[in-house]
Design an enzyme around this catalytic site. Sequence first.
Site, short mmCIF file in Angstrom:
data_model
loop_
_atom_site.label_atom_id
_atom_site.label_comp_id
_atom_site.label_asym_id
_atom_site.label_seq_id
_atom_site.Cartn_x
_atom_site.Cartn_y
_atom_site.Cartn_z
N GLU A 189 0.60 -1.34 -0.44
CA GLU A 189 -0.14 -0.13 0.51
C GLU A 189 1.00 1.29 0.28
OE1 GLU A 189 -2.41 2.06 0.09
OE2 GLU A 189 -4.35 0.62 0.25
N ASN B 60 -5.18 6.93 6.50
CA ASN B 60 -4.91 5.27 5.91
C ASN B 60 -4.57 6.14 4.33
OD1 ASN B 60 -6.90 4.01 3.33
ND2 ASN B 60 -7.08 2.85 4.36
N GLU C 297 -3.44 -5.78 10.41
CA GLU C 297 -3.53 -5.09 9.76
C GLU C 297 -2.76 -4.13 10.88
OE1 GLU C 297 -5.06 -2.35 6.35
OE2 GLU C 297 -5.58 -4.61 5.20
N ASN D 257 -11.87 6.62 1.80
CA ASN D 257 -10.42 5.50 1.50
C ASN D 257 -9.25 6.47 0.92
OD1 ASN D 257 -8.04 3.51 1.14
ND2 ASN D 257 -10.02 2.70 0.95
N ASP E 173 -10.20 2.10 -4.12
CA ASP E 173 -9.27 1.85 -3.51
C ASP E 173 -8.07 2.76 -3.85
OD1 ASP E 173 -7.73 1.45 -0.85
OD2 ASP E 173 -7.82 -0.86 -1.56
#
Length: 363
Positions: A71, A159, A183, A216, A267
């Site tokens: 990520e 995030n 996570e 997100n 995402d």
Amino acid sequence: MNTTRRRLLGAGAAMAGGSLLASAAGAQSFPFRPNQRYPDPAVQILDPSFARYRIYSSTLEQVATGMRWAEGPAYFPEGGYLLCSDIPNNRIMKYDEKDGSFTVFREPANFANGNVRDRQGRLITCEHSVTRRLTRTERDGRITVLADSFEGKRLNAPNDVVVRSDDTIWFTDPLFGINGEWEGSRARPEQPTTNVYRIAADGTLRAVITDIVNPNGLAFSPDESKLYVVEWRGTPNRSIWSFDVAPDGSVGNKTKLIDAADQGALDGFKVDRDGNLWCGWGSNGALEPEPSMDGGRQVFGLRGKPEDLDGVMVFNPQGKPIGFIRLPERCANLAFGGPKNNRLYMTSSHSLYALHVEAHGAV
């Protein structure tokens, strides 16, 4: 893992280096075979307008592998390297363009998720579990906490983050980092809503959006007049909402720009100079309503095949899909980088992929 381990150059050596890293990480390494023909069939033109962004003789590359859930890519042009988060392994990784090495930048990393480079070349990181805060890494390595609470209560799980040209910092605060143990660590949320926050240049923290369920990814339009935010659930599909940004930093005129439908999952994403949205894409995990037989068992399959959904979906500024980059793994986030800001880096499950395109990142 030895942080000085180098990922060897060359096709065969690169696979060996990736296997070593994967073994150390405890994650599966996927054999990747680059396409040998031009143009690469992995780059699909859904609308003729996307053809201008495809480089005919550029093919998809797997530049690193061995992560558990990749990520938060952030590119640093002054050093020619990219940082990305490997969330379950609780570390930030570094890919160096100059020698192809892939090493540990920070471990532990407080389950870092989103990262961004600010206008002064410093790293800003969303620590989305345990510490549940937004930090900045100063040039001397010191860590400055930018935000860890709002109105006297702890943040949920920062995030993704973006920096505007006026040096304000905008970040999303869903629940993902405290929903389970994969996570980070499970914890009770203290905020009554999942918000998008803005940190002013003087450090003042303000909730600018409070009515999105688990926001997100986020990004600005090239002229920064619009803010785009992914809503994870609540519409009922994953969506991107567009907001007008006022001079005082407030937002309004909430408009749905993109709906991922009942199979795809939005995402992280980035915007190019022409205003196109390059979005991480994959299966949302939704199940078929009825089971099917598989090996003598009744199994509830996924709605849509991940192998058909995994990749990057590109939308024009009006929200129309114009291109798709097919990947062998689900793409969670991406960033433009390279010396000319036209190399698309894609953090995808266990791996980091790259593709040169005729588009340039907006910032």
